[in-house]
Design an enzyme around this catalytic site. Structure first.
Site, PDB file in Angstrom:
ATOM      1  N   ASP A 208     -60.696 -70.720 -19.482  1.00  0.00           N
ATOM      2  CA  ASP A 208     -59.475 -70.629 -20.276  1.00  0.00           C
ATOM      3  C   ASP A 208     -58.790 -71.981 -20.438  1.00  0.00           C
ATOM      4  O   ASP A 208     -57.740 -72.064 -21.083  1.00  0.00           O
ATOM      5  CB  ASP A 208     -58.501 -69.579 -19.705  1.00  0.00           C
ATOM      6  CG  ASP A 208     -58.427 -69.573 -18.195  1.00  0.00           C
ATOM      7  OD1 ASP A 208     -59.088 -70.402 -17.557  1.00  0.00           O
ATOM      8  OD2 ASP A 208     -57.709 -68.712 -17.654  1.00  0.00           O
TER       9      ASP A 208
ATOM     10  N   ASP B  48     -49.915 -56.331 -16.542  1.00  0.00           N
ATOM     11  CA  ASP B  48     -51.183 -57.001 -16.854  1.00  0.00           C
ATOM     12  C   ASP B  48     -52.373 -56.334 -16.184  1.00  0.00           C
ATOM     13  O   ASP B  48     -53.521 -56.605 -16.545  1.00  0.00           O
ATOM     14  CB  ASP B  48     -51.131 -58.493 -16.489  1.00  0.00           C
ATOM     15  CG  ASP B  48     -50.830 -58.742 -15.023  1.00  0.00           C
ATOM     16  OD1 ASP B  48     -50.307 -57.838 -14.360  1.00  0.00           O
ATOM     17  OD2 ASP B  48     -51.117 -59.856 -14.536  1.00  0.00           O
TER      18      ASP B  48
ATOM     19  N   HIS C 168     -55.922 -71.286 -14.201  1.00  0.00           N
ATOM     20  CA  HIS C 168     -54.929 -70.766 -13.267  1.00  0.00           C
ATOM     21  C   HIS C 168     -55.384 -70.961 -11.822  1.00  0.00           C
ATOM     22  O   HIS C 168     -56.568 -70.882 -11.515  1.00  0.00           O
ATOM     23  CB  HIS C 168     -54.689 -69.274 -13.526  1.00  0.00           C
ATOM     24  CG  HIS C 168     -54.254 -68.978 -14.927  1.00  0.00           C
ATOM     25  ND1 HIS C 168     -55.159 -68.830 -15.957  1.00  0.00           N
ATOM     26  CD2 HIS C 168     -53.022 -68.826 -15.476  1.00  0.00           C
ATOM     27  CE1 HIS C 168     -54.498 -68.584 -17.086  1.00  0.00           C
ATOM     28  NE2 HIS C 168     -53.211 -68.579 -16.816  1.00  0.00           N
TER      29      HIS C 168
ATOM     30  N   GLY D 127     -52.948 -60.422 -12.147  1.00  0.00           N
ATOM     31  CA  GLY D 127     -53.528 -61.356 -13.096  1.00  0.00           C
ATOM     32  C   GLY D 127     -54.817 -60.897 -13.748  1.00  0.00           C
ATOM     33  O   GLY D 127     -55.786 -61.659 -13.814  1.00  0.00           O
TER      34      GLY D 127
ATOM     35  N   ASP E  94     -60.854 -72.587 -13.085  1.00  0.00           N
ATOM     36  CA  ASP E  94     -60.014 -71.808 -13.982  1.00  0.00           C
ATOM     37  C   ASP E  94     -58.717 -72.556 -14.305  1.00  0.00           C
ATOM     38  O   ASP E  94     -58.247 -73.368 -13.503  1.00  0.00           O
ATOM     39  CB  ASP E  94     -59.679 -70.473 -13.314  1.00  0.00           C
ATOM     40  CG  ASP E  94     -59.267 -69.391 -14.276  1.00  0.00           C
ATOM     41  OD1 ASP E  94     -60.128 -68.592 -14.678  1.00  0.00           O
ATOM     42  OD2 ASP E  94     -58.068 -69.342 -14.639  1.00  0.00           O
TER      43      ASP E  94
ATOM     44  N   TYR F 117     -60.446 -66.429 -22.978  1.00  0.00           N
ATOM     45  CA  TYR F 117     -59.922 -65.399 -23.877  1.00  0.00           C
ATOM     46  C   TYR F 117     -60.248 -65.667 -25.344  1.00  0.00           C
ATOM     47  O   TYR F 117     -59.898 -64.871 -26.204  1.00  0.00           O
ATOM     48  CB  TYR F 117     -58.412 -65.254 -23.633  1.00  0.00           C
ATOM     49  CG  TYR F 117     -58.164 -64.993 -22.163  1.00  0.00           C
ATOM     50  CD1 TYR F 117     -58.344 -63.725 -21.626  1.00  0.00           C
ATOM     51  CD2 TYR F 117     -57.861 -66.040 -21.287  1.00  0.00           C
ATOM     52  CE1 TYR F 117     -58.190 -63.487 -20.269  1.00  0.00           C
ATOM     53  CE2 TYR F 117     -57.705 -65.819 -19.926  1.00  0.00           C
ATOM     54  CZ  TYR F 117     -57.872 -64.541 -19.421  1.00  0.00           C
ATOM     55  OH  TYR F 117     -57.735 -64.313 -18.077  1.00  0.00           O
TER      56      TYR F 117
ATOM     57  N   HIS G  61     -57.593 -63.493  -8.622  1.00  0.00           N
ATOM     58  CA  HIS G  61     -56.169 -63.295  -8.324  1.00  0.00           C
ATOM     59  C   HIS G  61     -55.882 -62.090  -7.432  1.00  0.00           C
ATOM     60  O   HIS G  61     -54.849 -62.061  -6.756  1.00  0.00           O
ATOM     61  CB  HIS G  61     -55.378 -63.117  -9.625  1.00  0.00           C
ATOM     62  CG  HIS G  61     -55.305 -64.341 -10.477  1.00  0.00           C
ATOM     63  ND1 HIS G  61     -54.883 -65.561  -9.995  1.00  0.00           N
ATOM     64  CD2 HIS G  61     -55.606 -64.535 -11.797  1.00  0.00           C
ATOM     65  CE1 HIS G  61     -54.913 -66.459 -10.971  1.00  0.00           C
ATOM     66  NE2 HIS G  61     -55.361 -65.862 -12.067  1.00  0.00           N
TER      67      HIS G  61
END
Length: 385
Positions: free
Chosen positions: A272, A106, A185, A156, A183, A311, A148
């Site tokens: 996201d 990633d 995440h 990430g 976020d 995204y 991240h």
């Protein structure tokens, strides 16, 4: 919102172009700023161009070895050529080295990586420095929020942790800083960097489930050493909607203000969790983000607003344009038409600012939310005694 509030937007043609190259968010920055300008919000802010950050400043958080490998890889080589211990016959090769520093999968190397890293970091620190100087009340850098990345490893989709660098800059003036992460995440890289500190409190509201990246951020993560009680996590289940999100943030932020009393705030506004994002995990609209940011700005503290995940490119542009409007005292309703600009066709068929919720089941019941808020309140009260 008081329109006398000074707002600074950090961007330039070069920094936008650098952000556009990030494979996970290719072309997103151009869409965000085109929509901001289409609504005329750029005329209600000071625009500050960021400088690409030099190695020495990046190494205020990141390791020398990581920065060396990152930029060597960006230029088609790797750290090995500077290491006296490098020996291909012993099985040490470029592929293994890239993996050691997280520059695979990633976070694979891409064209324009060095410019992306230097401008992402430089932009966030430029915003933080404007707050430190007192030349603005709110600094916005939508190309930042890469939460991240660790000191010596990309992770990430994050090749740099501009958030940590921005908070370090804020610390030159502000004794206590609250970091808020919206976020989808968990903000693991930022929490890890400050987990031993009692000067930075991290609050992350995110999805948490077995196997969901980054597999951290349970309510049991409270910090370490002097930082116990300063890492606050609100793990939410699938389907969290606006009411769930706002209810949790309102309850927890009230307790944080009463116990920690921050002097400055940095907010990662990763979007996201919007209902239209490809993740399809949360069921949020821009209303959750707008009302949360209004709450933060209502504290009247120096505030740094950053980007992050997101995204679905038109929805990301909708969200951050609306938050820019909120900061400027010019909130844009969901029913507003998207003005004519070069990306207008991407807002078909409705051509409005709405990011509608779906019929997704919300696995977060009221009792669970209240219990989480109460547990956090007890943690905060215990660390303040």
């Amino acid at each position: 919102m008081d329109q006398a509030r000074q707002v600074t937007l950090v961007r330039s043609a070069q920094s936008i172009q650098a952000a556009d190259r990030l494979p996970s968010n290719k072309g997103r920055a151009s869409r965000v700023h085109a929509l901001i300008d289409a609504f005329g919000l750029n005329t209600h802010m000071e625009i500050v161009a960021p400088e690409p950050m030099p190695d020495s400043s990046l190494m205020e958080f990141h390791s020398e070895e990581y920065i060396a490998c990152l930029f060597a890889a960006a230029n088609g080589t790797c750290l090995s050529h500077t290491s006296q211990d490098y020996d291909k016959d012993n099985g040490i090769d470029e592929e293994l080295e890239l993996e050691q520093f997280g520059l695979v999968h990633d976070c694979a190397v891409f064209s324009g990586m060095e410019e992306h890293v230097r401008y992402a970091a430089g932009g966030t620190v430029a915003g933080a420095n404007a707050l430190v100087r007192g030349s603005t009340d709110v600094a916005i850098h939508w190309e930042g929020g890469r939460h991240h990345c660790r000191r010596g490893k990309a992770a990430g989709f994050c090749y740099i942790n501009d958030v940590v660098l921005g908070i370090l800059a804020l610390q030159t003036r502000f004794r206590r800083i609250l970091y808020v992460d919206f976020d989808l995440h968990h903000g693991d890289g930022v929490q890890s960097a400050f987990q031993y500190s009692d000067r930075v409190m991290t609050l992350s509201i995110h999805h948490h489930d077995r196997g969901f990246y980054p597999n951290s951020g349970g309510s049991y993560d409270e910090g370490k050493g002097r930082g116990i009680g300063h890492s606050i996590n609100i793990p939410l289940r699938r389907g969290a909607d606006d009411d769930t999100f706002l209810r949790v943030f309102s309850a927890v932020s009230t307790s944080i203000l009463a116990t920690f009393a921050p002097l400055a705030v940095a907010v990662q506004c990763g979007c996201d969790g919007l209902a239209g994002d490809p993740h399809k995990v949360f069921n949020l609209t821009t209303e959750a983000f707008a009302r949360s940011v209004k709450t933060v700005l209502g504290w009247r503290l120096p505030t740094l607003l950053l980007g992050g995940g997101g995204y679905n490119l038109p929805d990301s542009a909708r969200c951050w344009t609306r938050l820019t409007g909120v900061a400027c005292g010019r909130d844009i309703p969901a029913a507003a038409d998207v003005p004519g600009h070069r990306f207008l066709d991407e807002y078909s068929p409705a051509f409005d600012m709405a990011t509608d919720a779906t019929s997704m089941f919300n696995a977060n019941d009221g009792e669970t939310i209240d219990a989480a808020a109460l547990a956090i309140k007890h943690i905060l009260e215990s660390q303040s005694r």
